[in-house]
Design an enzyme around this catalytic site. Structure first.
Site, PDB file in Angstrom:
ATOM      1  CD  GLU A 249      10.312   8.200   6.720  1.00 59.09           C
ATOM      2  OE1 GLU A 249      10.389   8.829   5.765  1.00 59.09           O
ATOM      3  OE2 GLU A 249      10.209   8.712   7.874  1.00 59.09           O
ATOM      4  CG  HIS A 265       6.411  -2.328  33.723  1.00 56.15           C
ATOM      5  ND1 HIS A 265       6.492  -2.658  35.186  1.00 56.15           N
ATOM      6  CD2 HIS A 265       7.204  -1.138  33.967  1.00 56.15           C
ATOM      7  CE1 HIS A 265       7.016  -1.660  35.998  1.00 56.15           C
ATOM      8  NE2 HIS A 265       7.792  -1.157  35.061  1.00 56.15           N
ATOM      9  CE  LYS A 359       2.835  12.542   2.784  1.00 54.40           C
ATOM     10  NZ  LYS A 359       3.932  13.568   2.929  1.00 54.40           N
TER      11      LYS A 359
HETATM   12  C1  F6R Z   1       9.952  12.085   4.194  1.00 56.36           C
HETATM   13  C2  F6R Z   1       9.505  12.019   5.843  1.00 56.36           C
HETATM   14  C3  F6R Z   1       8.117  11.875   6.069  1.00 56.36           C
HETATM   15  C4  F6R Z   1       7.540  13.126   5.972  1.00 56.36           C
HETATM   16  C5  F6R Z   1       5.841  13.374   6.196  1.00 56.36           C
HETATM   17  C6  F6R Z   1       5.265  14.496   6.359  1.00 56.36           C
HETATM   18  O1  F6R Z   1      11.290  12.388   4.365  1.00 56.36           O
HETATM   19  O2  F6R Z   1      10.179  11.705   6.591  1.00 56.36           O
HETATM   20  O3  F6R Z   1       7.887  11.252   7.276  1.00 56.36           O
HETATM   21  O4  F6R Z   1       8.118  14.057   6.806  1.00 56.36           O
HETATM   22  O5  F6R Z   1       5.354  12.671   5.462  1.00 56.36           O
HETATM   23  O6  F6R Z   1       5.684  15.716   5.559  1.00 56.36           O
HETATM   24  P1  F6R Z   1       6.124  17.121   5.674  1.00 56.36           P
HETATM   25  O7  F6R Z   1       7.495  16.662   6.419  1.00 56.36           O
HETATM   26  O8  F6R Z   1       6.720  17.482   4.475  1.00 56.36           O
HETATM   27  O9  F6R Z   1       5.244  17.443   6.351  1.00 56.36           O
END
Ligand code: F6R
Length: 366
Positions: A249, A265, A359
């Site tokens: 990320e 393993h 998303k």
């Molecule tokens: C963004 C990040 C993502 C979010 C994940 C879930 O910086 O690290 O992995 O954490 O998409 O979103 P949240 O944390 O808002 O529930």
């Protein structure tokens, strides 16, 4: 843009020590959030400990920590830190479904920084329906809204960060709740962790020049290579996973992780000396003084065996006496290294467009 170069690159090195260049590459000051982890740890602990309306601790048989990505790692931290000292099972749930055992005698901690992560919301709803003892941790969003509406205790943490840059705000409240419910005796671990993080920030922060900054040095060595992060069972395995996700990320590079003894393993077969693929990878091995004696022996032997098959192997040792301090110390070093790797590649570490696009692509009307 220096992203294609392999190994140390003089321009990238100069950039990492140039405040104006860092500011230009990192307009939202993602690096600043990494530098504030010690404050977050203290504040996250305070916020969790201040929650006055917790469910009863008596008779809890298991703890499920719900959360994805940067929020979900707090479940792994809880598992690694509380699990070995707790008589109850601790599970990090990263998906839509609550495990079958999680009913009225389960503590369910739902963690989402945005409060809008659908997997976490789905499992949270299930936990409420099953009558589990639920506590929510959120920076706002729908989870905070639903918790208020259902009378579920809510630890509301400061918003405005990328979730992965809010580790202290997300992990510490759930540890504080575990302590309040008698599932964990923190002892001096929290104070120790915060103090060691202060030291790590001093050593690895932007003001510390490359010559004395291990995170900048490692980031430069990793330029143009795929990081493979090895930990071991328990806390260093969690740290290795955190490093891998942070490389993905913050630096926008592929990265992989695994843990000893399991990797001995299978994965150890993947690095035969002389393979043309190997030099494109570099192994970072995360160590700590509390490794099982046989694990320590295995890690030494594994690192020696892997070395001729990859670009390089570098070991990083955790500081601290408590598992919490060790885990956060390793995580902090990885947060800095991955952020500097992004910056050394000429990339803003903050945006996560692919995650957001995904998303959006699967969004459905509520
Ligand atoms: C963004 C990040 C993502 C979010 C994940 C879930 O910086 O690290 O992995 O954490 O998409 O979103 P949240 O944390 O808002 O529930």
């Amino acid at each position: 843009m220096t992203g294609g170069a392999r190994g140390e690159d003089p321009q990238a090195a100069a950039d990492l020590d140039d405040p104006a260049r860092l500011e230009a590459l990192d307009p939202t000051d993602f690096l600043g959030a990494v530098e504030r982890l010690p404050e977050q740890v203290r504040e996250g602990w305070r916020l969790g400990a201040a929650q006055r309306h917790l469910p009863p601790g008596e008779g809890i048989r298991g703890v499920a920590v719900l959360g994805m990505g940067g929020s979900g790692i707090s479940g792994d931290v809880c598992r690694a830190v509380v699990g070995p000292r707790s008589p109850v099972v601790i599970e990090a749930v990263k998906g839509y479904e609550l495990p079958g055992w999680a009913g009225p005698d389960a503590l369910v901690l739902a963690v989402s920084y945005s409060g809008n992560t659908e997997e976490t919301l789905a499992a949270f709803e299930q936990a409420c329906e099953r009558g589990a003892r639920v506590v929510a941790v959120a920076g706002g969003g729908r989870l905070a809204e639903l918790a208020r509406r259902r009378g579920v205790p809510l630890v509301e943490v400061p918003g405005g960060l990328m979730p992965r840059a809010a580790l202290g705000y997300l992990a510490m409240p759930i540890l504080a709740v575990c302590e309040r419910l008698g599932l964990w005796g923190s002892g001096a671990a929290v104070a120790e962790a915060a103090e060691l993080l202060d030291q790590r920030v001093e050593e690895c922060g932007r003001k510390s020049a490359i010559g004395v900054n291990p995170a900048k040095q490692l980031a430069l060595r990793l330029l143009g290579r795929v990081p493979v992060v090895y930990g071991s069972e328990g806390l260093a395995g969690v740290a290795a996973y955190r490093w891998k996700c942070q490389f993905n990320e913050n630096a926008k590079v592929p990265a992989f992780w695994n843990a000893v003894p399991e990797l001995d393993h299978n994965e150890v077969m993947g690095w035969p000396p002389g393979s043309p693929l190997g030099p494109g990878f570099a192994a970072v091995v995360l160590r700590h003084a509390g490794e099982h004696a046989r694990v320590a022996t295995r890690i030494d032997a594994t690192a020696e065996m892997v070395e001729p098959g990859v670009g390089f192997v570098e070991q990083a040792w955790a500081r601290g006496a408590s598992p919490l301090a060790r885990l956060l110390d390793l995580a902090c070093l990885g947060d800095f290294t991955s952020t500097y790797l992004g910056l050394a590649r000429g990339i803003d570490p903050a945006p996560i467009r692919a995650i957001e696009r995904l998303k959006e692509a699967i969004e459905r009307p509520r």
